[in-house]
Design a protein around this motif. Sequence first.
Motif, PDB file in Angstrom:
ATOM      1  N   ARG A   1       0.843  -1.210   0.000  1.00 41.99           N
ATOM      2  CA  ARG A   1       0.000   0.000   0.000  1.00 41.99           C
ATOM      3  C   ARG A   1       0.872   1.251   0.000  1.00 41.99           C
ATOM      4  O   ARG A   1       0.614   2.224  -0.728  1.00 41.99           O
ATOM      5  N   GLN A   2       1.907   1.240   0.841  1.00 36.34           N
ATOM      6  CA  GLN A   2       2.753   2.426   0.982  1.00 36.34           C
ATOM      7  C   GLN A   2       3.679   2.616  -0.216  1.00 36.34           C
ATOM      8  O   GLN A   2       3.942   3.749  -0.630  1.00 36.34           O
ATOM      9  N   ALA A   3       4.172   1.515  -0.781  1.00 38.92           N
ATOM     10  CA  ALA A   3       4.970   1.619  -2.008  1.00 38.92           C
ATOM     11  C   ALA A   3       4.114   2.176  -3.140  1.00 38.92           C
ATOM     12  O   ALA A   3       4.578   2.997  -3.953  1.00 38.92           O
ATOM     13  N   ASN A   4       2.874   1.742  -3.203  1.00 38.77           N
ATOM     14  CA  ASN A   4       1.946   2.245  -4.210  1.00 38.77           C
ATOM     15  C   ASN A   4       1.684   3.739  -4.000  1.00 38.77           C
ATOM     16  O   ASN A   4       1.615   4.514  -4.963  1.00 38.77           O
ATOM     17  N   ALA A   5       1.571   4.159  -2.744  1.00 39.60           N
ATOM     18  CA  ALA A   5       1.392   5.583  -2.451  1.00 39.60           C
ATOM     19  C   ALA A   5       2.609   6.389  -2.906  1.00 39.60           C
ATOM     20  O   ALA A   5       2.469   7.515  -3.400  1.00 39.60           O
ATOM     21  N   ALA A   6       3.802   5.808  -2.744  1.00 40.41           N
ATOM     22  CA  ALA A   6       5.021   6.526  -3.120  1.00 40.41           C
ATOM     23  C   ALA A   6       5.136   6.714  -4.628  1.00 40.41           C
ATOM     24  O   ALA A   6       5.460   7.806  -5.107  1.00 40.41           O
TER      25      ALA A   6
END
Length: 368
Positions: free
Chosen positions: A172-177
């Motif tokens: 989720r956080q990699a996708n946000a980045a």
Amino acid sequence: MSNIDQPAADAFAPLTLRQKFQLLPFRLFEPFAVFFGALFSTEGRSWRRAKHLAELRYNFGRKWEVQTLKSYLGTTTAQAYEAWALATGQEALTDDLAEGARIHWIGPRHNTENDRVLLYFHGGGFVVPGHAGFFSFLKALQDDVKNTVGDIGIAFLNYSLAPEAPFPTQVRQANAAITYLLERGIAPSHIIVAGSSAGGNLTLGLGAHLLHPLASIPAPPALSEPLAGALLDSPWATFNTYALSHKRNDALDMVPSSAYAFLAQQIGPGITPELRDYVEPGTAPASWWEGLDRVYGRVLVTAGENEALFDQIIDLKGKLELHVRDTSTFVEPGGVHMNAMDAFWAGEGRSDQEFHKMVSWISETFKA
């Protein structure tokens, strides 16, 4: 706050008196264990590098309780970044993202149109925070690439750690980045995604989400063209320790096989069959990666000759090259896990061939 938006930690709890007492024999015996361990690790290495390797093996080899480990380490990724920036005279630049993630910039911020950015995911089994070794390694990459292609930005993702933040929080956080960078007008062909160890795993997890969007997390951004490339540094993509290299290199690597098993236990609970190929990309069938060339234009896979993951990394590379024609591999002779980064952690940066291969590959990718 729910687990799915658990932010990266600001601080770890300090060791309790009970934990300090339990660790006392471990700490007292450490100088002797490190000295004798270093004596048997000097072939092809300086004494400083051998001592560093012995220290890592001693610490990784302990049977930890995960919260005690984090308290023993004492410093979160954010705290380590602030301390590194202060010690090196760099400006600490942090951007808060969606999903509880943060980006720490190595050097100046590069988040506008026409910028070229390397988005980096750190290693540590999804449990251990980032540290100064990673930041120094990345700053050296940035400086050396600048000599060939000019300025590049390096965005260091501070993702939430397991077991407090269960998978797929990290995807989720990699996708946000990646969404954050693209929304600022940076072209996909100006972005390299790179990761070491668990960060290499996350690089592939992000690639899998871009290929096969997970319904349980926000949709990935639509790519108008492939991202420039993926750099997989000693990727920890298979959690089992059955490969022959785990036996062959167990006494040679900086991370013993028992430590990989411990780390896998922290990220593994709650993994459903639907999530398996996202969290353990090395066990996914080769067909899973069909179309990966529409996500990553080229791939570099690096490994140390003496790392426990070696056979699994080579097997992974064989699957990826079926679908990304421009896939290359570099093996550091006598190298260990995350060998190029580890050289900086030990205070001997730029001493390994692997580092220079990374510099040349990043430069070639951004020139294309």
